[in-house]
Motif scaffolding. Sequence first.
Motif, PDB file in Angstrom:
ATOM      1  N   VAL A  88       0.838  -1.205   0.000  1.00  0.00           N
ATOM      2  CA  VAL A  88       0.000   0.000   0.000  1.00  0.00           C
ATOM      3  C   VAL A  88       0.873   1.257   0.000  1.00  0.00           C
ATOM      4  N   THR A  89       1.948   1.233   0.777  1.00  0.00           N
ATOM      5  CA  THR A  89       2.850   2.386   0.795  1.00  0.00           C
ATOM      6  C   THR A  89       3.465   2.627  -0.578  1.00  0.00           C
ATOM      7  N   GLY A  90       3.842   1.537  -1.266  1.00  0.00           N
ATOM      8  CA  GLY A  90       4.360   1.678  -2.630  1.00  0.00           C
ATOM      9  C   GLY A  90       3.331   2.258  -3.590  1.00  0.00           C
ATOM     10  N   LEU A  91       2.065   1.820  -3.441  1.00  0.00           N
ATOM     11  CA  LEU A  91       1.008   2.357  -4.302  1.00  0.00           C
ATOM     12  C   LEU A  91       0.791   3.851  -4.050  1.00  0.00           C
ATOM     13  N   ILE A  92       0.822   4.238  -2.767  1.00  0.00           N
ATOM     14  CA  ILE A  92       0.671   5.663  -2.453  1.00  0.00           C
ATOM     15  C   ILE A  92       1.831   6.471  -3.021  1.00  0.00           C
ATOM     16  N   GLY A  93       3.057   5.926  -2.905  1.00  0.00           N
ATOM     17  CA  GLY A  93       4.203   6.612  -3.484  1.00  0.00           C
ATOM     18  C   GLY A  93       4.091   6.746  -4.996  1.00  0.00           C
ATOM     19  N   ALA A  94       3.615   5.668  -5.660  1.00  0.00           N
ATOM     20  CA  ALA A  94       3.433   5.737  -7.112  1.00  0.00           C
ATOM     21  C   ALA A  94       2.386   6.777  -7.490  1.00  0.00           C
ATOM     22  N   LEU A  95       1.313   6.862  -6.680  1.00  0.00           N
ATOM     23  CA  LEU A  95       0.276   7.869  -6.942  1.00  0.00           C
ATOM     24  C   LEU A  95       0.843   9.276  -6.812  1.00  0.00           C
ATOM     25  N   LEU A  96       1.676   9.497  -5.791  1.00  0.00           N
ATOM     26  CA  LEU A  96       2.279  10.818  -5.617  1.00  0.00           C
ATOM     27  C   LEU A  96       3.203  11.161  -6.782  1.00  0.00           C
ATOM     28  N   LEU A  97       3.934  10.153  -7.293  1.00  0.00           N
ATOM     29  CA  LEU A  97       4.791  10.412  -8.455  1.00  0.00           C
ATOM     30  C   LEU A  97       3.966  10.796  -9.682  1.00  0.00           C
ATOM     31  N   VAL A  98       2.834  10.114  -9.880  1.00  0.00           N
ATOM     32  CA  VAL A  98       1.970  10.447 -11.015  1.00  0.00           C
ATOM     33  C   VAL A  98       1.409  11.862 -10.870  1.00  0.00           C
ATOM     34  N   VAL A  99       0.980  12.211  -9.646  1.00  0.00           N
ATOM     35  CA  VAL A  99       0.475  13.566  -9.406  1.00  0.00           C
ATOM     36  C   VAL A  99       1.565  14.600  -9.670  1.00  0.00           C
ATOM     37  N   LEU A 100       2.787  14.304  -9.231  1.00  0.00           N
ATOM     38  CA  LEU A 100       3.905  15.215  -9.488  1.00  0.00           C
ATOM     39  C   LEU A 100       4.166  15.363 -10.980  1.00  0.00           C
ATOM     40  N   PHE A 101       4.098  14.246 -11.717  1.00  0.00           N
ATOM     41  CA  PHE A 101       4.307  14.300 -13.163  1.00  0.00           C
ATOM     42  C   PHE A 101       3.223  15.139 -13.833  1.00  0.00           C
ATOM     43  N   ILE A 102       1.968  14.963 -13.397  1.00  0.00           N
ATOM     44  CA  ILE A 102       0.875  15.754 -13.974  1.00  0.00           C
ATOM     45  C   ILE A 102       1.078  17.239 -13.687  1.00  0.00           C
ATOM     46  N   ALA A 103       1.513  17.562 -12.455  1.00  0.00           N
ATOM     47  CA  ALA A 103       1.750  18.961 -12.104  1.00  0.00           C
ATOM     48  C   ALA A 103       2.867  19.564 -12.959  1.00  0.00           C
ATOM     49  N   LEU A 104       3.951  18.792 -13.167  1.00  0.00           N
ATOM     50  CA  LEU A 104       5.044  19.288 -14.012  1.00  0.00           C
ATOM     51  C   LEU A 104       4.582  19.487 -15.448  1.00  0.00           C
ATOM     52  N   ARG A 105       3.744  18.565 -15.941  1.00  0.00           N
ATOM     53  CA  ARG A 105       3.232  18.719 -17.311  1.00  0.00           C
ATOM     54  C   ARG A 105       2.335  19.943 -17.437  1.00  0.00           C
ATOM     55  N   GLU A 106       1.532  20.219 -16.411  1.00  0.00           N
ATOM     56  CA  GLU A 106       0.685  21.414 -16.427  1.00  0.00           C
ATOM     57  C   GLU A 106       1.552  22.673 -16.437  1.00  0.00           C
ATOM     58  N   LEU A 107       2.621  22.671 -15.627  1.00  0.00           N
ATOM     59  CA  LEU A 107       3.515  23.828 -15.611  1.00  0.00           C
ATOM     60  C   LEU A 107       4.203  24.017 -16.961  1.00  0.00           C
ATOM     61  N   ALA A 108       4.610  22.886 -17.584  1.00  0.00           N
ATOM     62  CA  ALA A 108       5.237  22.979 -18.903  1.00  0.00           C
ATOM     63  C   ALA A 108       4.248  23.509 -19.944  1.00  0.00           C
ATOM     64  N   ALA A 109       2.973  23.077 -19.849  1.00  0.00           N
ATOM     65  CA  ALA A 109       1.965  23.552 -20.787  1.00  0.00           C
ATOM     66  C   ALA A 109       1.725  25.044 -20.623  1.00  0.00           C
ATOM     67  N   ILE A 110       1.638  25.508 -19.368  1.00  0.00           N
ATOM     68  CA  ILE A 110       1.446  26.940 -19.132  1.00  0.00           C
ATOM     69  C   ILE A 110       2.654  27.728 -19.625  1.00  0.00           C
ATOM     70  N   SER A 111       3.855  27.169 -19.431  1.00  0.00           N
ATOM     71  CA  SER A 111       5.066  27.839 -19.920  1.00  0.00           C
ATOM     72  C   SER A 111       5.064  27.940 -21.443  1.00  0.00           C
ATOM     73  N   ARG A 112       4.606  26.892 -22.122  1.00  0.00           N
ATOM     74  CA  ARG A 112       4.568  26.932 -23.584  1.00  0.00           C
ATOM     75  C   ARG A 112       3.546  27.946 -24.081  1.00  0.00           C
ATOM     76  N   LEU A 113       2.402  28.025 -23.413  1.00  0.00           N
ATOM     77  CA  LEU A 113       1.424  29.049 -23.776  1.00  0.00           C
ATOM     78  C   LEU A 113       2.002  30.452 -23.565  1.00  0.00           C
TER      79      LEU A 113
END
Length: 329
Positions: A88-113
């Motif tokens: 369960v701890t590994g799954l939570i860590g994987a979820l946090l990594l995915v959320v971090l990746f989504i946040a970085l992609r959103e920041l990159a998208a805003i930067s490109r705009l």
Amino acid sequence: MAKGPVLIDLEDDMPAADVSTAPPVPDIARLQGQAMQAAVRFAARKPSVLARWFWGLALAVVGAVVSVAAWDFAVSLLERAPVLGSIVTGLIGALLLVVLFIALRELAAISRLSRVDGLRRAADTALVDEDLSQARAVTNRLITFYKGREETRWGRDRLNERMSEQFDAATLLTLAEDELLAPLDAAASREVEAAARQVATVTALVPLALADVATALASSLRMIRRIAEIYGGRAGFLGSWRLTRAVFVHLVATGAVAVGDDLLEPILGGSVLSKLSRRFGEGLVNGALTARVGVAAMEVCRPLPFSKRHKPSTRGMIKRALSGLFSKT
């Protein structure tokens, strides 16, 4: 007074009324494209400071509660069942990594705009100041911006070859429009026409009260996102919403959402109200307003301002999108 029926004698020379020659009853209310009007007002509405504070604090509190609950759950599970707790701890860590990746992609998208917006502002300044050196800098930035796009390779090569032959800012930027942005403009126009047809069809054929508003807003969001991707914006979820709001605010500020009888003249000609049923009329007006939203999105998402020769015709786009969609009879 007589309580029975009253017989009224008519004069023999009074002609009988012919209902077939009576003029059609006009619509009581004018066609306004209510679905698109409602979608524009909803997206362009600026949230109050109190609402922003409320949603910010609410998200912070909910996030803190969920984080603490997840931590307590993982720790207690590790104590009771170490193997299951580790999973369960590994799954939570994987979820946090995915959320971090989504946040970085959103920041990159805003930067490109922001890069696209910076290019357009620099081009506006070069045109106003008639600064050739700044126009060359904008053109070089534009070539670099589209370096990874295979469909622009031929245009980039042509622009590199002919850039040194231009001796004023307006001519150089017009050449960049011809070589780099013309195929992108055509692709964006096709997206606008497809969205206008979809909104017009749903409004005319689906009698549900909120279905046309939801379709108009969803189609506009998807259309604006696709236009941003065509021009290189690649907007994420937050970037798409910010971009949509910017487009609708631009429409409201310029008064481009106003509806007149001439809006559908390229399709039908003459009086619209005398030729359409009310439902089909609303569908065509909503489709035409969607085309106007699309043109505004092209202006906002494009890295260069439109020159007079390249500026899309809203009337022509409406005609291509909606002609033949419904029978004129």
